[in-house]
Enzyme design. Sequence first.
Site, PDB file in Angstrom:
ATOM      1  N   CYS A 145     -16.036   2.900  28.896  1.00 39.29           N
ATOM      2  CA  CYS A 145     -15.865   1.488  29.267  1.00 39.29           C
ATOM      3  C   CYS A 145     -15.323   1.354  30.686  1.00 39.29           C
ATOM      4  CB  CYS A 145     -14.910   0.793  28.303  1.00 39.29           C
ATOM      5  SG  CYS A 145     -15.451   0.843  26.599  1.00 39.29           S
TER       6      CYS A 145
HETATM    7  C1  BEZ Z   1     -15.343   4.797  25.670  1.00 43.15           C
HETATM    8  O1  BEZ Z   1     -15.503   3.724  26.221  1.00 43.15           O
HETATM    9  O2  BEZ Z   1     -15.197   5.814  26.300  1.00 43.15           O
HETATM   10  C2  BEZ Z   1     -15.376   4.888  24.179  1.00 43.15           C
HETATM   11  C3  BEZ Z   1     -14.914   3.852  23.400  1.00 43.15           C
HETATM   12  C4  BEZ Z   1     -14.904   3.958  22.024  1.00 43.15           C
HETATM   13  C5  BEZ Z   1     -15.376   5.137  21.438  1.00 43.15           C
HETATM   14  C6  BEZ Z   1     -15.854   6.174  22.239  1.00 43.15           C
HETATM   15  C7  BEZ Z   1     -15.843   6.052  23.608  1.00 43.15           C
END
Ligand code: BEZ
Length: 210
Positions: free
Chosen positions: A45
Amino acid sequence: MALQLGDEAPDFTAETTEGKVQFHNWIGNSWAVLFSHPKDFTPVCTTELGRVAALKPEFDKRGVKVIGLSVDPLGSHKEWSKDIHDVTGSTPNFPLIADSDRKVASLYNMIHPNANDTLTVRSVFVIGPDKKIKLTLTYPASTGRNFDELLRVIDSLQLTAKHKVATPSDWKHGQDVIIVPSLSDDDAKKQFPAGWKTLKPYLRVVSQPK
Ligand code: BEZ
């Protein structure tokens, strides 16, 4: 029931990092992208929000407003913005919805319980000035989205909303397009007086209209 193409995008009021937003009013006469991400302070994210911030001039050029969402609160979004800048060099320059009560996530079916029953998946909704849904995408948490592809699709959506054309596989802005099959050759002559190339009776290729 899941939202489908052509449905009206549900309206809502929400707190965002740029103040309270009433969604339809906020869209106004623009196009809009509403996209969710699972959680603040997560790696994928972080890269996504930095990328969208860097691409903001491209969205602006196309008359598209961008708004992000996660189920974390406002204070968390604001703290996380600093990390996004540290990592990507770009600070989020668009509103981020703080959807702690999951009101918007529920309206847009952004929580897929068989993937995760509390966090939003990576949803994207492209919404037209008529407030209708023009495109939906759903990615899992583990896969970051390609925002260049999103811009490419928006180019196609905006072009095909204006002209009786469709865009072929892998089309990019400026390349040849396809005359929609529902347009007769007689009508096509009026709209494309410079002519076109007929590859098959149902596949007529023409320069991209301006
Ligand atoms: C991420 O944004 O890195 C992420 C968020 C939730 C689960 C796995 C990765």
